[in-house]
Write a protein that holds these residues in place. Sequence first.
Motif, short mmCIF file in Angstrom:
data_model
loop_
_atom_site.label_atom_id
_atom_site.label_comp_id
_atom_site.label_asym_id
_atom_site.label_seq_id
_atom_site.Cartn_x
_atom_site.Cartn_y
_atom_site.Cartn_z
N TYR A 220 46.03 91.76 -3.57
CA TYR A 220 45.22 90.87 -2.72
C TYR A 220 46.13 89.76 -2.21
O TYR A 220 46.55 88.90 -2.97
CB TYR A 220 44.05 90.30 -3.51
N ARG A 222 47.13 86.68 0.62
CA ARG A 222 46.55 85.70 1.55
C ARG A 222 46.99 85.99 2.98
O ARG A 222 48.10 86.49 3.24
CB ARG A 222 46.94 84.29 1.13
N SER A 223 46.10 85.65 3.91
CA SER A 223 46.36 86.01 5.31
C SER A 223 47.40 85.10 5.95
O SER A 223 47.86 85.37 7.05
CB SER A 223 45.06 85.95 6.11
N GLU A 224 47.77 84.02 5.25
CA GLU A 224 48.79 83.12 5.81
C GLU A 224 50.19 83.72 5.73
O GLU A 224 51.15 83.13 6.22
CB GLU A 224 48.78 81.78 5.05
N ARG A 261 45.44 94.53 0.34
CA ARG A 261 44.31 93.98 1.08
C ARG A 261 44.61 92.54 1.47
O ARG A 261 45.26 91.82 0.71
CB ARG A 261 43.05 93.98 0.21
N MET A 262 44.08 92.15 2.61
CA MET A 262 44.32 90.80 3.08
C MET A 262 43.11 89.91 2.85
O MET A 262 41.98 90.31 3.12
CB MET A 262 44.65 90.85 4.57
N GLY A 263 43.36 88.73 2.34
CA GLY A 263 42.31 87.73 2.20
C GLY A 263 41.95 87.18 3.56
O GLY A 263 42.39 87.68 4.60
N ALA A 264 41.14 86.14 3.58
CA ALA A 264 40.69 85.64 4.87
C ALA A 264 40.64 84.11 4.90
O ALA A 264 39.74 83.51 5.47
CB ALA A 264 39.33 86.25 5.22
N GLY A 265 41.64 83.50 4.26
CA GLY A 265 41.72 82.05 4.33
C GLY A 265 40.77 81.35 3.40
O GLY A 265 39.82 80.70 3.85
N ALA A 266 40.97 81.49 2.11
CA ALA A 266 40.14 80.79 1.13
C ALA A 266 41.00 80.55 -0.11
O ALA A 266 41.33 81.49 -0.82
CB ALA A 266 38.90 81.61 0.78
N CYS A 269 40.14 81.96 -3.61
CA CYS A 269 40.34 83.38 -3.94
C CYS A 269 41.61 83.60 -4.76
O CYS A 269 41.88 84.73 -5.18
CB CYS A 269 40.29 84.24 -2.69
N SER A 278 35.90 88.76 -3.78
CA SER A 278 36.38 88.95 -2.40
C SER A 278 36.82 90.39 -2.18
O SER A 278 36.52 90.99 -1.14
CB SER A 278 37.52 87.97 -2.12
N LEU A 279 37.53 90.96 -3.16
CA LEU A 279 37.95 92.36 -3.05
C LEU A 279 36.74 93.29 -2.97
O LEU A 279 36.79 94.35 -2.35
CB LEU A 279 38.78 92.75 -4.28
N GLY A 284 33.85 84.71 -1.79
CA GLY A 284 34.76 84.53 -2.92
C GLY A 284 34.28 83.46 -3.87
O GLY A 284 34.91 82.42 -4.02
#
Lengths: 517, 157
Positions: A220, A222-224, A261-266, A269, A278-279, A284
């Motif tokens: 998992y 992070r999207s950054e 998998r990519m997170g979405a800015g949190a 998480c 979140s997964l 989350g």
Amino acid sequence: MTRTLFVPCDSVSVGLDADKVAELFRLEIFKRGLDIAIVRNGSRGMVWLEPLVEIETDEGRVGYGPVTPDDVASVLDAMLGDGRHPLAIGRPEEVPFLARQQRLTFERCGIVDPLSLDDYRAHGGLAGLERAVALTPGEVVDEVKTSGLRGRGGAGFPTGIKWNTVMLAETERKYVVCNADEGDSGTFADRMLMEGDPFLLIEGMAIAGVAVGATQGYIYLRSEYPIAFAMTKRAIEIAREAGVLGPDVLGSGRAFELEIRMGAGAYICGEETSLLESLEGRRGIVRAKPPIPALKGLFGQPTLVNNVLSFCAVPWILSHGGQAYADYGMGRSLGTLPIQLAGNVMHGGLVEYAFGITLREIVEGFGGGTRSGRPVRAVQVGGPLGAYFPEHMLDLKLDYETLAAAKGLVGHGGIVVFDDSVDMARQARFAFEFCAIESCGKCTPCRIGAVRGVETIDRIMAGVEPDKHRKVLDDLCELMTEGSLCAMGGLTPVPVVSALTHFPEDFDAGVRSAAAE
Amino acid sequence: MADYEAWDADRAARIIAERTHLEGAALPILHALQDTFGFIHADVTELLAQALNLSRAEVHGTITFYHDFRPHLPGRHVVKLCRAEACQSVGADALHERIRQILGVEWHGTTGDGAVTVLPVFCLGLCACGPAALVDERPLARLTEQRLQGALAEATA
């Protein structure tokens, strides 16, 4: 004979124009009809020298940095000539910043081609997994126990014990989950490994899968970190094609599949139960423990959740033996810690060293003091939930127990340096502000406490009934520490209390207005 | 800049259908939809609820929880500026104020010509060479007003 030239593709280097530098080298090499191949490697972690371009010579690899697009032609001239150039640094391994480190986890980062499995193997990669598949699961877990490895994500829980719990859980399906949600400010070790040596994480997770009996793993991320995502995703495909992952791991007859998998800015998480939610495709939001994820985790199944650095320590442990790893470190903090030195520092970057090194050796010895040239006033250790220590406390040793005794934490090993222009009341206010933005909202102490914290510090800074509001603040910090459901709310008071304890003058409205004049 | 497709419910339904077999499919689906259309259309809630056999409330809760998922198209370029401690220690706060002044936007705002959306982020992992930014997914270290303008000009070219 083809020579190899290395231009890093790590996010830091790309952020400092490395793509352009690589393209210009390609053009120059083509124009001059040279037989030089370009490899995009990871970063050695000497960030002030990035992009650090290296070329193979008879004496080994020699480096030049920081190379800007304007330097490309002259650097290439030097590489073809006697090697003299204002940006020449000689052999990177001999630069004191690197020479003085104890690199186990990062031994290959910046050296290998991140997407070449052959290169990985040639530099000792896969030896750990090869040994693991020849051992029984219990023997693998015992090696990890012997190593003394504690979770490098922040909580510091003994890794071997966690592995043992998941191994012993009896069920049809188990999971291995990598927490790559490296959200702490001042940390970038996970990112560096995923960009510079992604097969290491894959190998570490495969060893874990084989040991605990899990057939499916998830990373998992992070999207950054878009570059880390692309690099690791590609490395997973390559590992599957080569049989390192898949239905028959290294011909062992055991299966282990892996997906990123990519997170979405949190930020939340990064907390393991939020990450699992979140997964699973939900908000989350933190889960109450027990049950622990090792027994009831992803989709209700026993799940091993470890940080990138924890998984990445394991291949070395398996290939060299748990005791060899435990020989590094001190007390109950064994092995090495990848320390991320950041902020207002002259020589920032990645320092891997055995536990027990002092903060001063890192900040002054490796870091060379502040970038601004002004005196160091504070260092924050362990991310946004870590303590701020004043300059006179830099002789603290970096290990779990010492920092806990000083009311701080190791966290994910990040150290952020501040010079004397820092306003510690503002930093304390920011800790609450950050918590208010990133709280998952499930528990009241964190959700509301953070907002109240910002309001209360604002009043103290403005000199509105400071004594009364100071009491409110103390109360609030105690409540959040004791009453929050997870580490986010529970540790937000750490930076605040450390700022109040060590820098009380910054909270005095009288002093503040005098300083502003 | 990303080249987004115009919203198309059938196309969205196909994107969703291709991913419903994944375990915990919601986030991969939402990312794929936003990568395609540039934002999460209001109709996604209903489509996703049906596909994943969830209540609309649950899906709405998921979409709105995450900072990344946005209900409207952003500007042609998205600039994410790091506001975390490591960047603060090298003057990020003052720099951000100047940048937002130059662009004439507040946090989360888009410039009048629709060119640039400015978002706050907390850490890009470039902490040893801050201040840091992401311009359309491309990292930018040792940020200055000039370097940002250069990156935006390049992104537009």
